[in-house]
Design a protein around this motif. Structure first.
Motif, PDB file in Angstrom:
ATOM      1  N   LEU A   1      40.959  60.745  18.069  1.00 50.08           N
ATOM      2  CA  LEU A   1      40.415  59.659  18.880  1.00 50.08           C
ATOM      3  C   LEU A   1      40.517  59.975  20.371  1.00 50.08           C
ATOM      4  O   LEU A   1      39.577  59.721  21.139  1.00 50.08           O
ATOM      5  N   ILE A   2      41.651  60.523  20.775  1.00 52.28           N
ATOM      6  CA  ILE A   2      41.856  60.834  22.190  1.00 52.28           C
ATOM      7  C   ILE A   2      40.832  61.854  22.682  1.00 52.28           C
ATOM      8  O   ILE A   2      40.376  61.794  23.830  1.00 52.28           O
ATOM      9  N   LEU A   3      40.441  62.774  21.807  1.00 54.13           N
ATOM     10  CA  LEU A   3      39.446  63.777  22.193  1.00 54.13           C
ATOM     11  C   LEU A   3      38.097  63.147  22.529  1.00 54.13           C
ATOM     12  O   LEU A   3      37.260  63.777  23.183  1.00 54.13           O
ATOM     13  N   ARG A   4      37.896  61.912  22.103  1.00 50.19           N
ATOM     14  CA  ARG A   4      36.629  61.220  22.364  1.00 50.19           C
ATOM     15  C   ARG A   4      36.700  60.322  23.594  1.00 50.19           C
ATOM     16  O   ARG A   4      35.717  59.666  23.938  1.00 50.19           O
ATOM     17  N   LEU A   5      37.861  60.296  24.234  1.00 54.04           N
ATOM     18  CA  LEU A   5      38.016  59.403  25.379  1.00 54.04           C
ATOM     19  C   LEU A   5      37.386  59.957  26.652  1.00 54.04           C
ATOM     20  O   LEU A   5      36.923  59.195  27.501  1.00 54.04           O
ATOM     21  N   SER A   6      37.392  61.268  26.804  1.00 52.56           N
ATOM     22  CA  SER A   6      36.908  61.838  28.061  1.00 52.56           C
ATOM     23  C   SER A   6      36.463  63.280  27.843  1.00 52.56           C
ATOM     24  O   SER A   6      36.572  63.817  26.740  1.00 52.56           O
ATOM     25  N   PHE A   7      35.938  63.880  28.906  1.00 49.38           N
ATOM     26  CA  PHE A   7      35.513  65.287  28.902  1.00 49.38           C
ATOM     27  C   PHE A   7      34.472  65.561  27.809  1.00 49.38           C
ATOM     28  O   PHE A   7      34.566  66.541  27.070  1.00 49.38           O
ATOM     29  N   ASP A   8      33.472  64.687  27.734  1.00 49.89           N
ATOM     30  CA  ASP A   8      32.444  64.812  26.694  1.00 49.89           C
ATOM     31  C   ASP A   8      31.690  66.137  26.776  1.00 49.89           C
ATOM     32  O   ASP A   8      31.325  66.716  25.756  1.00 49.89           O
ATOM     33  N   ASP A   9      31.432  66.603  27.983  1.00 49.89           N
ATOM     34  CA  ASP A   9      30.665  67.836  28.163  1.00 49.89           C
ATOM     35  C   ASP A   9      31.546  68.986  28.645  1.00 49.89           C
ATOM     36  O   ASP A   9      31.061  69.915  29.297  1.00 49.89           O
ATOM     37  N   ASP A  10      32.809  68.894  28.340  1.00 54.01           N
ATOM     38  CA  ASP A  10      33.757  69.903  28.824  1.00 54.01           C
ATOM     39  C   ASP A  10      34.669  70.331  27.670  1.00 54.01           C
ATOM     40  O   ASP A  10      35.756  69.779  27.486  1.00 54.01           O
TER      41      ASP A  10
ATOM     42  N   LEU B   1      35.591  52.159  21.893  1.00 61.01           N
ATOM     43  CA  LEU B   1      34.532  51.153  21.801  1.00 61.01           C
ATOM     44  C   LEU B   1      34.144  50.648  23.191  1.00 61.01           C
ATOM     45  O   LEU B   1      32.962  50.415  23.475  1.00 61.01           O
ATOM     46  N   ALA B   2      35.147  50.497  24.054  1.00 61.77           N
ATOM     47  CA  ALA B   2      34.860  50.070  25.431  1.00 61.77           C
ATOM     48  C   ALA B   2      34.031  51.124  26.156  1.00 61.77           C
ATOM     49  O   ALA B   2      33.096  50.800  26.902  1.00 61.77           O
ATOM     50  N   LYS B   3      34.358  52.369  25.928  1.00 59.05           N
ATOM     51  CA  LYS B   3      33.607  53.459  26.554  1.00 59.05           C
ATOM     52  C   LYS B   3      32.144  53.440  26.127  1.00 59.05           C
ATOM     53  O   LYS B   3      31.239  53.729  26.920  1.00 59.05           O
ATOM     54  N   LYS B   4      31.908  53.067  24.878  1.00 60.65           N
ATOM     55  CA  LYS B   4      30.544  53.021  24.348  1.00 60.65           C
ATOM     56  C   LYS B   4      29.827  51.720  24.695  1.00 60.65           C
ATOM     57  O   LYS B   4      28.683  51.504  24.275  1.00 60.65           O
ATOM     58  N   GLY B   5      30.519  50.842  25.429  1.00 63.11           N
ATOM     59  CA  GLY B   5      29.896  49.593  25.834  1.00 63.11           C
ATOM     60  C   GLY B   5      29.930  48.499  24.786  1.00 63.11           C
ATOM     61  O   GLY B   5      29.279  47.461  24.948  1.00 63.11           O
TER      62      GLY B   5
ATOM     63  N   PHE C   1      35.173  54.526  33.466  1.00 58.05           N
ATOM     64  CA  PHE C   1      36.068  54.546  32.309  1.00 58.05           C
ATOM     65  C   PHE C   1      37.298  55.402  32.586  1.00 58.05           C
ATOM     66  O   PHE C   1      38.417  55.044  32.186  1.00 58.05           O
ATOM     67  N   ASP C   2      37.109  56.521  33.265  1.00 56.42           N
ATOM     68  CA  ASP C   2      38.259  57.361  33.607  1.00 56.42           C
ATOM     69  C   ASP C   2      39.236  56.616  34.513  1.00 56.42           C
ATOM     70  O   ASP C   2      40.452  56.795  34.414  1.00 56.42           O
ATOM     71  N   LEU C   3      38.704  55.793  35.386  1.00 57.63           N
ATOM     72  CA  LEU C   3      39.575  54.997  36.255  1.00 57.63           C
ATOM     73  C   LEU C   3      40.370  53.992  35.419  1.00 57.63           C
ATOM     74  O   LEU C   3      41.565  53.777  35.667  1.00 57.63           O
TER      75      LEU C   3
ATOM     76  N   ARG D   1      39.988  60.340  43.881  1.00 55.77           N
ATOM     77  CA  ARG D   1      39.030  61.402  43.559  1.00 55.77           C
ATOM     78  C   ARG D   1      37.955  60.897  42.609  1.00 55.77           C
ATOM     79  O   ARG D   1      36.765  61.200  42.770  1.00 55.77           O
ATOM     80  N   ILE D   2      38.363  60.123  41.607  1.00 59.62           N
ATOM     81  CA  ILE D   2      37.405  59.584  40.641  1.00 59.62           C
ATOM     82  C   ILE D   2      36.408  58.657  41.333  1.00 59.62           C
ATOM     83  O   ILE D   2      35.198  58.715  41.088  1.00 59.62           O
ATOM     84  N   ILE D   3      36.916  57.801  42.208  1.00 63.26           N
ATOM     85  CA  ILE D   3      36.041  56.851  42.909  1.00 63.26           C
ATOM     86  C   ILE D   3      35.076  57.577  43.842  1.00 63.26           C
ATOM     87  O   ILE D   3      33.891  57.238  43.923  1.00 63.26           O
ATOM     88  N   ASP D   4      35.570  58.609  44.509  1.00 63.17           N
ATOM     89  CA  ASP D   4      34.728  59.328  45.475  1.00 63.17           C
ATOM     90  C   ASP D   4      33.737  60.274  44.807  1.00 63.17           C
ATOM     91  O   ASP D   4      32.577  60.371  45.224  1.00 63.17           O
ATOM     92  N   ASP D   5      34.199  60.955  43.743  1.00 62.25           N
ATOM     93  CA  ASP D   5      33.371  62.000  43.134  1.00 62.25           C
ATOM     94  C   ASP D   5      32.707  61.575  41.835  1.00 62.25           C
ATOM     95  O   ASP D   5      31.826  62.260  41.335  1.00 62.25           O
ATOM     96  N   GLY D   6      33.167  60.478  41.250  1.00 59.67           N
ATOM     97  CA  GLY D   6      32.632  60.078  39.953  1.00 59.67           C
ATOM     98  C   GLY D   6      33.498  60.617  38.840  1.00 59.67           C
ATOM     99  O   GLY D   6      34.245  61.579  39.017  1.00 59.67           O
ATOM    100  N   PRO D   7      33.432  60.025  37.651  1.00 62.22           N
ATOM    101  CA  PRO D   7      34.274  60.416  36.528  1.00 62.22           C
ATOM    102  C   PRO D   7      33.934  61.793  36.005  1.00 62.22           C
ATOM    103  O   PRO D   7      32.800  62.238  36.065  1.00 62.22           O
ATOM    104  N   ALA D   8      34.950  62.447  35.478  1.00 63.15           N
ATOM    105  CA  ALA D   8      34.752  63.775  34.889  1.00 63.15           C
ATOM    106  C   ALA D   8      34.523  63.638  33.403  1.00 63.15           C
ATOM    107  O   ALA D   8      35.389  63.240  32.658  1.00 63.15           O
TER     108      ALA D   8
END
Length: 354
Positions: free
Chosen positions: A59-68, A109-113, A224-226, A345-352
């Motif tokens: 589950l954690i692997l689906r939380l972030s870094f979708d294209d990384d 689920l929150a990440k997916k809206g 979401f990263d924030l 960094r997230i706010i200035d550059d956008g989520p990773a």
């Protein structure tokens, strides 16, 4: 809820409670390991923990870094080899991982809206374990788009507790919520306080919690990263400012492993946290210190002098442990500071990878 289910499946679990509450740790340990089917029950417990550990990992692997892919691989490593996860699940053997898995599912689920489903699942997590309620407010703030959303999501968010409250009144004939509010576990939240005059006092974690919430409310871009970063901040603030048990640190880990990929120095501080936690364990005496190693050589570790008598020969054991507890708090607060830097960094550059 989890313990109620387990007791229904394995009634023998209830027989261990009076044994473990015996103030004589040596006697209680002997009685515990001599109990009928104790190791079968422990295997069932830890086998279930392993399943939920693996569930959490995926589950954690689906939380972030979708294209990384590299970022995901690092998240995998930080979770699988995390000392807190290994200790809490397989040595300390606490069931928090089940509530953690439900909480992570809610975040996905929150990440997916899927805002309503996210809060419903979080409500289930709250019913399983009280700690997910700490991220209910930031999750609602992240998901809500209108006043109607705020009202609906808030009602759904507390529905899990409401259902458990009704069940408790019907099944046990007493209120769960008021019982919870009057237990020492709730008092842990209020343990750090600043006494002013007469009856006037400030509960430090409550004040810190709402400062964190206000900070999230006023964030320019609530990515979401924030949100994940704020989850880490909340749970770090809890263990930094409140009396806690070792398993409570686990609640910060799913959020932290995401941050570790972006801020690797935080991982080193987390290992330092764990090392300090091992010293803080002295609070709980032989059961969580020398007896942990008894399976290696029970004759040696049962009769060896425990850490408290050794420390008492030279210094107050309580003061000794509290010094390390204070350093633990300092490390946790420093990690919060570093995460706030990542927030910028997230706010200035956008989520990773969001």
């Amino acid at each position: 809820v989890y313990l109620f289910i387990i007791k229904s499946i394995v009634p023998a679990v209830g027989d261990f409670t009076p044994i473990l509450l015996d103030p004589d740790t040596w006697t209680s340990w002997i009685r515990f390991v001599s109990s009928y089917n104790v190791f079968t029950v422990l295997a069932l417990f830890k086998g279930l923990y392993l399943i939920f550990d693996l569930v959490c990992m995926f589950l954690i692997l689906r939380l972030s870094f979708d294209d990384d892919p590299k970022g995901r691989l690092n998240v995998f490593k930080f979770w699988m080899f995390n000392p807190v996860v290994i200790f809490v699940l397989y040595i300390f053997a606490r069931h928090d991982i089940i509530g953690v898995s439900a909480t992570i599912a809610a975040l996905i689920l929150a990440k997916k809206g899927r805002k309503y489903w996210a809060i419903i699942v979080l409500a289930v997590a709250i019913a399983l374990r009280f700690f997910p309620i700490m991220i209910l407010l930031p999750l609602i703030i992240y998901l809500a788009r209108s006043k109607k959303d705020y009202i609906a999501l808030s009602i759904i968010g507390v529905s899990g507790l409401a259902i458990v409250e009704v069940f408790s009144n019907v099944y046990y004939g007493k209120s769960l919520i008021f019982s919870l509010l009057n237990t020492q576990h709730f008092n842990y939240i209020l343990s750090a306080k600043l006494d002013l005059m007469i009856h006037d006092r400030i509960f430090l974690f409550i004040a810190a919690y709402f400062l964190i919430i206000f900070s999230f409310i006023h964030a320019r871009k609530k990515s979401f990263d924030l949100l994940l970063n704020y989850g880490a901040i909340i749970y770090l603030a809890y263990v930094a400012l409140c009396y806690f048990h070792p398993q409570y640190v686990l609640w910060a880990v799913p959020f932290l492993v995401i941050v570790f990929v972006r801020r690797k120095p935080l991982a080193y501080y987390h290992w330092l946290q764990f090392g300090l936690l091992m010293v803080v364990l002295i609070y709980w005496g032989d059961l969580v210190t020398k007896f942990v190693f008894a399976p290696i050589d029970h004759k040696f570790f049962i009769y060896i002098t425990g850490p408290i008598p050794i420390i008492e020969r030279f210094y107050s054991s309580a003061t000794f442990v509290n010094i390390f507890r204070s350093i633990f708090s300092a490390v946790s607060l420093w990690m919060i500071y570093l995460i706030y830097g990542d927030n910028r960094r997230i706010i200035d550059d956008g989520p990773a990878g969001d």
